[in-house]
Design an enzyme around this catalytic site. Structure first.
Site, PDB file in Angstrom:
ATOM      1  N   ASP A  50       0.856  -1.188   0.000  1.00 57.72           N
ATOM      2  CA  ASP A  50       0.000   0.000   0.000  1.00 57.72           C
ATOM      3  C   ASP A  50       0.897   1.246   0.000  1.00 57.72           C
ATOM      4  O   ASP A  50       1.388   1.645  -1.063  1.00 57.72           O
ATOM      5  CB  ASP A  50      -0.894  -0.099   1.240  1.00 57.72           C
ATOM      6  CG  ASP A  50      -1.937   0.993   1.342  1.00 57.72           C
ATOM      7  OD1 ASP A  50      -2.396   1.472   0.293  1.00 57.72           O
ATOM      8  OD2 ASP A  50      -2.312   1.365   2.469  1.00 57.72           O
ATOM      9  N   LYS A  77      -1.216  -1.668  -4.610  1.00 58.33           N
ATOM     10  CA  LYS A  77      -1.933  -0.374  -4.640  1.00 58.33           C
ATOM     11  C   LYS A  77      -0.901   0.707  -4.923  1.00 58.33           C
ATOM     12  O   LYS A  77      -0.575   1.512  -4.046  1.00 58.33           O
ATOM     13  CB  LYS A  77      -2.588  -0.107  -3.283  1.00 58.33           C
ATOM     14  CG  LYS A  77      -3.753  -1.010  -2.908  1.00 58.33           C
ATOM     15  CD  LYS A  77      -4.294  -0.546  -1.549  1.00 58.33           C
ATOM     16  CE  LYS A  77      -5.589  -1.222  -1.186  1.00 58.33           C
ATOM     17  NZ  LYS A  77      -6.034  -0.799   0.172  1.00 58.33           N
TER      18      LYS A  77
HETATM   19  P1  IMP Z   1       1.994  -0.526   3.670  1.00 57.81           P
HETATM   20  O1  IMP Z   1       1.123   0.690   3.752  1.00 57.81           O
HETATM   21  O2  IMP Z   1       2.463  -0.789   2.276  1.00 57.81           O
HETATM   22  O3  IMP Z   1       3.126  -0.451   4.666  1.00 57.81           O
HETATM   23  O4  IMP Z   1       1.098  -1.752   4.077  1.00 57.81           O
HETATM   24  C1  IMP Z   1       0.845  -2.018   5.427  1.00 57.81           C
HETATM   25  C2  IMP Z   1      -0.240  -3.008   5.644  1.00 57.81           C
HETATM   26  O5  IMP Z   1      -1.490  -2.349   5.493  1.00 57.81           O
HETATM   27  C3  IMP Z   1      -0.356  -4.176   4.709  1.00 57.81           C
HETATM   28  O6  IMP Z   1       0.548  -5.208   4.939  1.00 57.81           O
HETATM   29  C4  IMP Z   1      -1.764  -4.624   5.051  1.00 57.81           C
HETATM   30  O7  IMP Z   1      -1.747  -5.440   6.196  1.00 57.81           O
HETATM   31  C5  IMP Z   1      -2.465  -3.322   5.343  1.00 57.81           C
HETATM   32  N1  IMP Z   1      -3.384  -2.958   4.247  1.00 57.81           N
HETATM   33  C6  IMP Z   1      -3.231  -2.017   3.286  1.00 57.81           C
HETATM   34  N2  IMP Z   1      -4.298  -1.966   2.480  1.00 57.81           N
HETATM   35  C7  IMP Z   1      -5.168  -2.905   2.958  1.00 57.81           C
HETATM   36  C8  IMP Z   1      -6.478  -3.342   2.553  1.00 57.81           C
HETATM   37  O8  IMP Z   1      -7.087  -2.873   1.577  1.00 57.81           O
HETATM   38  N3  IMP Z   1      -7.038  -4.344   3.287  1.00 57.81           N
HETATM   39  C9  IMP Z   1      -6.411  -4.907   4.358  1.00 57.81           C
HETATM   40  N4  IMP Z   1      -5.193  -4.528   4.781  1.00 57.81           N
HETATM   41  C10 IMP Z   1      -4.585  -3.529   4.088  1.00 57.81           C
END
Ligand code: IMP
Ligand code: MG
Length: 181
Positions: free
Chosen positions: A106, A134
């Site tokens: 994300d 994403k």
């Molecule tokens: P980051 O923002 O790339 O560090 O992602 C962190 C975490 O946010 C991911 O590993 C997921 O656990 C969670 N995450 C981000 N988007 C979603 C979503 O749409 N559904 C569920 N968890 C999410």
């Protein structure tokens, strides 16, 4: 199957068949790219567990497998997010190629942290496989080398992805309608 717990708030985004097709495609690419190499496949817990278990069954590389778990704390703005290692890898990645397996990338903070961690442990290369990318939401510089699906926004559950720790067991990926949440 959509359990009653969700009370009609789940809308199917990717079916089990859609997912299986992507897993096979990505496994084929990984098998080709890492032929003859010493690969360590690292599951990012908890969300990565289902993609990881489906993916490794299709690898013919004789990889070593390990697991990490991180926690992240948003402090006001998301871009100031701190990531902590809750559980480290147990095998050495020194001089080996590492593939990190996630449910979704994300903002990218989690994976940026893990890439640097693996590099500090002597990994020869670090790549990322994620069932969902994403990439429009990226804050930290992270490229997903093996992405199943591209999702621009919205909150999704299933296939490892949770909402307040529920929904990880669902075999498909759903959009959670937040308006009723
Ligand atoms: P980051 O923002 O790339 O560090 O992602 C962190 C975490 O946010 C991911 O590993 C997921 O656990 C969670 N995450 C981000 N988007 C979603 C979503 O749409 N559904 C569920 N968890 C999410
Ligand atoms: Mg996750």
């Amino acid at each position: 199957m959509k359990p009653n717990h969700w009370a009609g708030r789940l809308q199917t985004l990717f079916t089990q068949e859609d997912i299986a097709r992507q897993v096979s495609r990505l496994a084929g690419e990984i098998n080709r790219d890492y032929a003859g190499k010493k690969l360590v496949v690292v599951c990012v817990l908890k969300g990565g567990f289902m993609f990881f278990s489906d993916l490794v069954k299709k690898l013919d590389l004789g990889p070593e497998l390990d697991f990490v778990r991180v926690s992240s704390y948003g402090s006001g703005t998301e871009s100031l997010r701190t990531v902590n290692l809750v559980k480290d890898i147990e095998i050495s990645v020194d001089g080996k190629d590492v593939l990190l397996v996630e449910d979704v990338v994300d903002t990218g903070h989690t994976l940026r942290f893990l890439i640097e961690h693996m590099e500090a442990r002597g990994a020869k290369s670090v790549r990322i496989a994620s069932m969902v990318d994403k990439h429009e939401r990226r804050e930290a510089q992270v490229d997903v080398d093996y992405a199943g699906f591209h999702v621009p926004d919205g909150f999704i559950v299933g296939y490892g992805l949770d909402y307040a720790e529920k929904g990880r067991e669902l075999p498909a990926i759903y959009v959670l309608r937040q308006d009723h949440a």
